[in-house]
Design an enzyme around this catalytic site. Structure first.
Site, mmCIF file in Angstrom:
data_model
loop_
_atom_site.group_PDB
_atom_site.id
_atom_site.type_symbol
_atom_site.label_atom_id
_atom_site.label_comp_id
_atom_site.label_asym_id
_atom_site.label_seq_id
_atom_site.Cartn_x
_atom_site.Cartn_y
_atom_site.Cartn_z
ATOM 1 N N HIS A 270 -7.633 13.934 -11.600
ATOM 2 C CA HIS A 270 -6.996 12.503 -12.047
ATOM 3 C C HIS A 270 -7.809 11.779 -12.796
ATOM 4 C CE1 HIS A 270 -2.923 12.856 -10.186
ATOM 5 N NE2 HIS A 270 -3.307 13.877 -9.068
ATOM 6 N N ASP A 335 -6.644 14.470 -4.582
ATOM 7 C CA ASP A 335 -5.475 15.327 -4.744
ATOM 8 C C ASP A 335 -5.413 16.062 -5.995
ATOM 9 O OD1 ASP A 335 -5.486 12.624 -5.733
ATOM 10 O OD2 ASP A 335 -3.494 12.861 -6.201
ATOM 11 N N GLU A 336 -4.480 16.944 -5.824
ATOM 12 C CA GLU A 336 -4.038 17.594 -7.128
ATOM 13 C C GLU A 336 -5.221 18.106 -8.057
ATOM 14 O OE1 GLU A 336 0.411 16.126 -7.524
ATOM 15 O OE2 GLU A 336 -1.119 14.690 -8.318
ATOM 16 N N SER A 337 -6.286 18.491 -7.488
ATOM 17 C CA SER A 337 -7.444 18.809 -8.596
ATOM 18 C C SER A 337 -7.288 20.263 -8.891
ATOM 19 C CB SER A 337 -8.705 18.443 -7.953
ATOM 20 O OG SER A 337 -9.191 17.357 -7.462
#
Ligand code: NGO
Length: 522
Positions: A270, A335-337
């Site tokens: 992100h 998150d969401e790496s």
């Protein structure tokens, strides 16, 4: 003398009148639609009325209590037009007034608890700490007619049913998260959101300050983050960012309502806005010079975890942010790496955790950070994976519960909702209310949980009207989950209270979603 005589004779005539209207017309204190539901409410069958004689007496010698008293006067004066003044307890007291007092005697009230006693002769608000007085004032507001929330003078009368409320929170952390990265929200907008969450006794505003689409906080050592990385929004538009002065102004504004700001800089994923601003933070050979991004995909960007420069960057950002943030936490996302290999992600998070600690703060991360080795002072924010929540508990780290299926305010109410996403669920009011943090994930119990938080992600939410429509009325329900004892929570009874509460939200100017699950009292 003559006026005293008039007052006495008037009250002799008025008291029976007030008493009779109390039992017939006014609801009892225990029937007020208080949200969140207090720990205990004892009604006595009478009423107190605000009038020209009412003043607010703040404990003398305490500036903070005086400021809280002024906050209360500012809530009461526009609609009542009564010009209620703040005095100190040394001034001669007049019957029919409101007294705010801190007491050392009642430590069971804790940091945010209060005892509010409403009698025909006056109101007493007691707390162990100033924050408790502030929370108690929110109850007092809700005990008055809804029109008290209007900004212009209304006709009254301003009656409050008598009785005692004794109250304190279930969870220490009761938060709302606002994503100002996908769409930027101005300082004024954020202040309005602070006002709204404060009225439901929340005590944390988590600001999601960076994401692929925008970087929203000035960092003096890396200036292009804000000036370039902050120059757009999802779907285009001019974006924006907070200068450090504006951020401090928000921190102070929140503090005056006993709300802690938790700033988040999301990493290592992100991070497209940072990578576009400083391509040297990138090691993606396929796309060494990323452009600003205005779409809503996730999981495509990562800081270059193998470069030393990346840790200098993280240290600079965390140092500047920590210096501006009096609260104990820095949120580092995590998150969401999806494009950071796990063997790089784990040492990255471990090192970032050390950096956060070296600047005197505790780390919060989304639940994926439990892949790393959490310190017991770090906190994981559960949003998606039960196994990560379990891992946090096993590691002895505390949890903030934000299950996307229930607590995400950006999820659509149903398939007809004008805004929002629905990847996790459609969330109508009953499912937003009907979940219990302490039994949500097996292996995670009450003692592992610091609190709850309602995130609102803003891919589809571009302005305050959309934000308020999505947050209300689900946010008051989440506030109740965080504040009220489990035994006091019941959906059908909450639904009735919310129905009566509709006109109060209207008076507050909130354009809420009028769910068909609730009968809204007009
Ligand atoms: C996910 C994702 C965010 C999205 C959001 C939308 C988390 C922790 N990461 O939640 O980037 O904006 O869903 O609902």
């Amino acid at each position: 003398m003559r006026s005293l005589y008039l007052k006495i004779s008037a009250s002799i005539v008025l008291i029976p009148l007030i008493l009779s209207c109390s039992s017939e017309n006014s609801p009892k204190l225990s029937e007020q639609s208080l949200i969140p539901m207090p720990v205990s409410v004892t009604a006595t069958d009478s009423v107190f009325e605000l009038d020209e004689n009412t003043a607010i007496y703040a404990q003398s010698g305490n500036e903070e209590v005086k400021n809280i008293a002024q906050y209360l006067a500012d809530r009461l004066n526009p609609a009542t037009g009564l010009d209620i003044e703040v005095k100190t307890a040394n001034d001669a007291s007049v019957a029919g007034s409101i007294h705010l007092t801190l007491t050392d005697a009642d430590t069971t009230l804790g940091d945010e608890g209060y005892e509010l006693t409403i009698a025909t002769s006056g109101i007493k608000l007691l707390a162990h700490q100033p924050a408790g007085l502030f929370r108690g004032i929110q109850t007092l507001r809700q005990a008055l007619p809804a029109a008290i929330e209007k900004s212009e003078k209304q006709s009254g009368p301003w009656r409050i049913p008598t009785g005692t409320v004794r109250d304190y929170p279930e969870y220490a952390y009761r938060g709302a998260m606002l994503d100002v990265a996908r769409h930027f929200f101005s300082v004024e907008d954020v202040k309005r959101y602070i006002d709204l969450i404060a009225s439901y006794k929340m005590n944390v505003l988590h600001l999601h300050l960076s994401d692929d689409q925008g970087w929203r906080i000035e960092i003096k050592s890396w200036p292009k983050l804000a000036t370039y990385g902050g120059s757009t929004n999802v779907g285009g538009g001019k974006g924006g960012y907070y200068t450090q002065e504006q951020y401090s102004d928000l921190v102070n504004y929140a503090q005056s309502q006993y709300i802690t700001i938790v700033p988040e800089i999301d990493m290592p994923g992100h991070t497209n806005s940072a990578l576009a601003s400083y391509p040297e933070l990138n090691c993606n050979e396929k796309d060494p010079n990323p452009k600003l991004y205005e779409g809503i995909e996730v999981g495509f960007s990562t800081l270059c975890t193998s470069k030393e420069l990346t840790y200098k960057f993280v240290d600079d950002v965390v140092r500047e942010l920590a210096a501006l943030t009096p609260g104990p936490y820095i949120h580092v996302g995590g998150d969401e790496s999806h494009v950071t290999p796990m063997e790089e992600y784990i040492p990255f998070i471990n090192r970032v955790q050390d950096i956060v600690q070296s600047h005197g703060k505790h780390m919060i991360g989304w639940d994926e950070v439990t892949n790393a080795s959490l310190k017991p002072t770090s906190v994981a924010q559960y949003w998606a994976k039960a196994e990560y929540a379990q891992s946090a508990a096993k590691q002895g780290a505390k949890l903030i519960m934000s299950p996307a299926k229930y607590a995400y305010l950006d999820m659509q109410y149903d398939s007809t909702s004008k805004y929002g996403l629905h990847w996790a669920a459609y969330i109508e009011l009953d499912s937003a209310y009907n979940w219990e943090p302490s039994t949500m994930v097996s292996g995670v119990s009450r003692k592992d949980i610091l609190g709850v938080e309602a995130p609102i992600w803003t891919e589809t939410i571009a302005d305050m009207d959309a934000l308020e429509y999505m947050a209300f009325p689900r946010l008051p329900g989440l506030a109740e989950i965080g504040w009220s004892p489990k035994s006091a929570r019941d959906w059908t009874q909450y639904r009735d209270r919310l129905g009566k509460h509709g006109k109060r939200m209207e008076a507050m100017g909130i354009g809420y979603y009028p769910s068909k699950q609730v009968v809204w009292e007009k």
